[in-house]
Design a protein around this motif. Structure first.
Motif, PDB file in Angstrom:
ATOM      1  N   VAL A   1     -13.081  -2.773   2.169  1.00 55.12           N
ATOM      2  CA  VAL A   1     -12.013  -1.802   2.405  1.00 55.12           C
ATOM      3  C   VAL A   1     -10.998  -1.915   1.275  1.00 55.12           C
ATOM      4  O   VAL A   1     -10.491  -2.998   0.985  1.00 55.12           O
ATOM      5  CB  VAL A   1     -11.322  -2.045   3.762  1.00 55.12           C
ATOM      6  CG1 VAL A   1     -10.341  -0.914   4.061  1.00 55.12           C
ATOM      7  CG2 VAL A   1     -12.346  -2.164   4.880  1.00 55.12           C
ATOM      8  N   ARG A   2     -10.723  -0.791   0.628  1.00 53.75           N
ATOM      9  CA  ARG A   2      -9.857  -0.798  -0.547  1.00 53.75           C
ATOM     10  C   ARG A   2      -8.732   0.222  -0.398  1.00 53.75           C
ATOM     11  O   ARG A   2      -8.907   1.263   0.227  1.00 53.75           O
ATOM     12  CB  ARG A   2     -10.668  -0.464  -1.812  1.00 53.75           C
ATOM     13  CG  ARG A   2     -11.883  -1.349  -2.022  1.00 53.75           C
ATOM     14  CD  ARG A   2     -11.524  -2.838  -2.092  1.00 53.75           C
ATOM     15  NE  ARG A   2     -10.665  -3.151  -3.208  1.00 53.75           N
ATOM     16  CZ  ARG A   2     -11.115  -3.478  -4.425  1.00 53.75           C
ATOM     17  NH1 ARG A   2     -12.420  -3.522  -4.664  1.00 53.75           N
ATOM     18  NH2 ARG A   2     -10.269  -3.776  -5.391  1.00 53.75           N
ATOM     19  N   PRO A   3      -7.559  -0.065  -0.997  1.00 53.80           N
ATOM     20  CA  PRO A   3      -6.459   0.902  -0.946  1.00 53.80           C
ATOM     21  C   PRO A   3      -6.714   2.073  -1.886  1.00 53.80           C
ATOM     22  O   PRO A   3      -7.549   1.996  -2.793  1.00 53.80           O
ATOM     23  CB  PRO A   3      -5.254   0.075  -1.415  1.00 53.80           C
ATOM     24  CG  PRO A   3      -5.859  -0.955  -2.323  1.00 53.80           C
ATOM     25  CD  PRO A   3      -7.192  -1.297  -1.706  1.00 53.80           C
ATOM     26  N   ALA A   4      -5.951   3.131  -1.699  1.00 55.71           N
ATOM     27  CA  ALA A   4      -6.123   4.315  -2.546  1.00 55.71           C
ATOM     28  C   ALA A   4      -5.570   4.086  -3.955  1.00 55.71           C
ATOM     29  O   ALA A   4      -6.173   4.497  -4.933  1.00 55.71           O
ATOM     30  CB  ALA A   4      -5.431   5.520  -1.902  1.00 55.71           C
ATOM     31  N   SER A   5      -4.396   3.422  -4.062  1.00 49.54           N
ATOM     32  CA  SER A   5      -3.760   3.145  -5.365  1.00 49.54           C
ATOM     33  C   SER A   5      -3.692   4.395  -6.232  1.00 49.54           C
ATOM     34  O   SER A   5      -4.126   4.399  -7.391  1.00 49.54           O
ATOM     35  CB  SER A   5      -4.504   2.011  -6.090  1.00 49.54           C
ATOM     36  OG  SER A   5      -4.407   0.806  -5.370  1.00 49.54           O
TER      37      SER A   5
ATOM     38  N   MET B   1       0.833  -1.191   0.000  1.00 51.47           N
ATOM     39  CA  MET B   1       0.000   0.000   0.000  1.00 51.47           C
ATOM     40  C   MET B   1       0.878   1.254   0.000  1.00 51.47           C
ATOM     41  O   MET B   1       0.559   2.240  -0.668  1.00 51.47           O
ATOM     42  CB  MET B   1      -0.947   0.009   1.204  1.00 51.47           C
ATOM     43  CG  MET B   1      -1.933   1.169   1.180  1.00 51.47           C
ATOM     44  SD  MET B   1      -3.422   0.850   2.133  1.00 51.47           S
ATOM     45  CE  MET B   1      -2.739   0.650   3.759  1.00 51.47           C
ATOM     46  N   GLU B   2       1.995   1.223   0.721  1.00 51.54           N
ATOM     47  CA  GLU B   2       2.896   2.374   0.731  1.00 51.54           C
ATOM     48  C   GLU B   2       3.458   2.642  -0.658  1.00 51.54           C
ATOM     49  O   GLU B   2       3.589   3.802  -1.071  1.00 51.54           O
ATOM     50  CB  GLU B   2       4.042   2.137   1.723  1.00 51.54           C
ATOM     51  CG  GLU B   2       5.022   3.298   1.780  1.00 51.54           C
ATOM     52  CD  GLU B   2       6.094   3.109   2.841  1.00 51.54           C
ATOM     53  OE1 GLU B   2       6.542   4.125   3.387  1.00 51.54           O
ATOM     54  OE2 GLU B   2       6.463   1.953   3.120  1.00 51.54           O
ATOM     55  N   MET B   3       3.769   1.575  -1.398  1.00 51.18           N
ATOM     56  CA  MET B   3       4.328   1.760  -2.735  1.00 51.18           C
ATOM     57  C   MET B   3       3.282   2.242  -3.727  1.00 51.18           C
ATOM     58  O   MET B   3       3.546   3.083  -4.584  1.00 51.18           O
ATOM     59  CB  MET B   3       4.984   0.456  -3.214  1.00 51.18           C
ATOM     60  CG  MET B   3       6.319   0.164  -2.546  1.00 51.18           C
ATOM     61  SD  MET B   3       7.096  -1.363  -3.126  1.00 51.18           S
ATOM     62  CE  MET B   3       6.341  -2.556  -2.011  1.00 51.18           C
TER      63      MET B   3
END
Length: 368
Positions: free
Chosen positions: A241-245, A182-184
């Protein structure tokens, strides 16, 4: 930086030497026996392929690498980390089942399989990144960091975000825990799809920072409290729940290089790339299109940067496969990968990896 040595062999065989035997000869000629494997844990980083994808590497190649390591006294295991996206490898149970369905098992590969970041993608080691421009503390699957030696076995192919997937992506992105991925991928925080949320409270119970509440029958994430650990993504039973990407592709590539540094720093490492079935997109897809170029061969090196550049150069020398996405998109950028995915520039990862001291973009290619 001085030139690195990259070894290469094509895919042609004879009745006296099959492709697995040729791979063994390649990695031994490239110097894998120089590593002291005796009684050491050796992580073989592999991509098991998403369900429905048929372009991933056959497990036979993993067997060859594992057998060589065992013959040198090492204790190899195959490994990967759970995915950030929703699919067949989101948690360790599904991940192992996918690996087994795709032919990877202790019986076919000769070694065990460990999902490096645990059941829900939260078993991670925090690794300081010295000189990191984007990442100060990489979040790496714990089993990878517990290993004594890192061996990357890569399927070299195109990628819709990074241009191509080779050694740097296999290590940097592949060894990141869910929070690391998620950070990447993200400059923001995860969000909740209210239409999928059943207000079960699993995310609330697993948030260590009290960033999530249930309000009016749905989960809400307070981004001022959220630290982006990704645990809520892993525990949600409905994938609400989903990441921002939302990170740019060039910054994604540079973060990936910094994660690669975190995995490799201070450990013996060796890298193998098979430039075959060069599909236009990642093996994370649940499908694969026809290859964009003919099969090239197998490459090996101690330098993952030089290896990636050598593989990219080799692909760019190949003719375009008729009917492929590459032919459909046409030649506009003088680069097969950017022509396939025009919003990408794989060189940003290479340049940043060189600046981090991971390796050299200059190489000498030795054919065997």
């Amino acid at each position: 930086m001085a030139k690195s040595t990259v070894y290469f062999t094509n895919m042609h065989v004879t009745s006296r030497e099959n492709q697995q035997q040729k791979l063994e000869r390649l990695i031994k000629t490239a110097g894998i026996e120089q590593i002291d494997f005796k009684r050491k844990y050796a992580a073989i980083k592999i991509h098991f392929g998403e369900l429905g994808n048929l372009a991933f590497l056959r497990p036979n190649y993993s067997r060859t690498v594992a057998d060589v390591i065992k013959s040198l006294g090492g204790r190899p295991f195959l490994t990967d980390c759970n995915t950030l996206y929703v699919g067949g490898r989101k948690n360790a149970l599904d991940h192992l089942e996918t690996a087994y369905i795709n032919g990877y098992s202790p019986f076919s590969t000769g070694c065990h399989i460990l999902i490096a970041d645990g059941l829900k993608g939260t078993d991670e080691a925090l690794v300081p990144v010295e000189g990191g421009r984007y990442v100060k503390e990489a979040k790496i699957g714990r089993a990878v960091m517990d290993a004594d030696i890192i061996i990357s076995l890569n399927h070299f192919k195109g990628h819709e975000l990074t241009g191509f997937g080779g050694a740097i992506k296999n290590i940097g992105m592949g060894c990141g825990s869910r929070a690391g991925k998620m950070e990447m991928h993200s400059s923001g925080k995860p969000h909740v799809n209210a239409g999928k949320c059943i207000a079960c409270g699993a995310c609330v119970r697993n948030c260590a920072h009290a960033a999530i509440t249930i309000t009016n029958g749905t989960a809400l994430i307070n981004h001022s409290r959220c630290v982006g650990c990704g645990r809520c993504i892993g525990v949600c039973p409905t994938d609400a729940v989903r990441p921002a990407s939302d990170e740019s592709n060039d910054i994604l590539n540079r973060k990936m290089a910094e994660y690669t540094w975190a995995v490799l720093n201070g450990k013996p490492h060796f890298h193998i790339s098979l430039v075959i079935d060069v599909s236009p997109y990642c093996d994370c897809h649940s499908e694969n299109d026809i290859p964009i170029v003919p099969d090239v061969g197998m490459f090996a090196s101690f330098d993952p940067v030089a290896l990636d550049v050598a593989c990219a150069d080799a692909v760019n020398r190949q003719p375009v496969h008729a009917g492929s996405l590459l032919e459909k998109h046409g030649s506009r950028h003088n680069d097969h990968f950017t022509d396939t995915s025009p919003e990408t520039d794989w060189r940003s990862a290479i340049e940043h990896a060189v600046s981090m001291g991971i390796g050299s973009r200059e190489y000498e290619l030795i054919s065997i």
